[in-house]
Design an enzyme around this catalytic site. Structure first.
Site, mmCIF file in Angstrom:
data_model
loop_
_atom_site.group_PDB
_atom_site.id
_atom_site.type_symbol
_atom_site.label_atom_id
_atom_site.label_comp_id
_atom_site.label_asym_id
_atom_site.label_seq_id
_atom_site.Cartn_x
_atom_site.Cartn_y
_atom_site.Cartn_z
ATOM 1 C CE LYS A 1 45.092 7.648 -35.780
ATOM 2 N NZ LYS A 1 44.750 9.037 -36.149
ATOM 3 C CB SER B 1 49.643 8.640 -39.000
ATOM 4 O OG SER B 1 49.609 7.233 -39.041
ATOM 5 C CE1 TYR C 1 44.147 6.160 -32.558
ATOM 6 C CE2 TYR C 1 46.165 4.892 -32.299
ATOM 7 C CZ TYR C 1 45.517 6.112 -32.388
ATOM 8 O OH TYR C 1 46.245 7.277 -32.310
#
Length: 260
Positions: free
Chosen positions: A162, A144, A158
């Site tokens: 995650k 992660s 992004y």
């Protein structure tokens, strides 16, 4: 008792953290069998020539959704099962920071690509591997990021993937109690991603954010790939059941026994 060599699927193995994980696993006294994927396999093909326990497969996890299921099922899962007859762990490390762009100029197509790479491909990998992981009481280690809960200008795609990955981790732990799954933030690691942040992506971020990332390099404060790589590799080999469903930082005290 019949001894067996565990089988690990490692994604994003061509560089950075993934390459460090691969080197660590291959250097163990009794290394596992490894299927390693990367979009560009030039850096890891030579390793397969000298390590008989390594299978290298080129995979583009950003492939269109209509192709993604077939790519993962045939190129990754079936290849591992055909060669070694089992899967004991997924170490899902692949991903991309791009696109780095503010929301007001963001491209939906770019976000869709990022979600295929960073999130949807992980869902499909886990789904396809579940029958084998259930047999082996296997393990899933998701790489992660602190960006799942810390926010930077232009990192919307992004960071949100995650965050979704962390939720997927907890959901998997709930739904599949025989499988142990953890999500790990690797810290700010000295890789090509950081080079890009200090260069081209600096034009998107604020001056304060640029100063922060540049100071990490100047002060030699970034995490070494081999340090976090060892923790991730050891988790894939033997993560304890009590950690299942947790999102942790790689250097949390609870993970001290997994350090090299």
């Amino acid at each position: 008792m019949v001894e067996f060599t565990p089988v690990i699927i490692l994604t994003g193995a061509g560089r950075g953290i993934g390459f460090a994980i691969l080197q660590y696993l291959l250097g163990l006294p009794n290394p596992p069998n490894i299927l390693a994927t990367s979009r560009n396999i030039k850096s890891i093909e030579p390793l397969a020539a000298v390590h008989k326990n390594l299978e290298v497969v080129s995979v583009d996890f950003g492939a269109p959704s209509s192709e993604l299921k077939t790519v993962i099922s045939e190129s990754v899962i079936n290849t591992a099962v055909t060669r070694w007859g089992r899967i004991d762990a997924l170490l899902l490390n692949h991903g991309s920071l791009e696109p780095v762009a503010k929301i007001d100029v963001a491209s939906l197509e770019d976000w869709e690509w990022n979600y295929r790479v960073n999130f949807l491909s992980n869902v499909e990998l886990i789904k396809s591997a579940l029958p084998e992981l259930r047999k082996s009481n296997g393990r899933v280690v998701l790489v992660s990021s602190g960006a799942s809960s810390i926010y930077f200008t232009g990192w919307g795609a992004y960071g949100s993937t995650k965050a979704a990955l962390n939720h997927l981790n907890s959901t998997l732990a709930l739904e599949e109690p025989t499988i142990t799954t953890v999500s790990i933030a690797p810290g700010i690691v000295d890789t090509d991603m950081q080079t890009s942040l200090r260069g081209v992506h600096g034009k998107v971020m604020s001056s304060g954010e640029n100063t922060f990332f540049n100071s990490l390099k100047e002060n030699n404060s970034m995490v070494k790939p081999e340090d976090v790589g060892a923790v991730l590799a050891n988790l894939a080999l033997q993560v304890e059941k009590s950690l299942s469903g947790k999102y942790l930082n790689w250097d949390d005290e609870i993970l001290s026994s997994y350090r090299a």
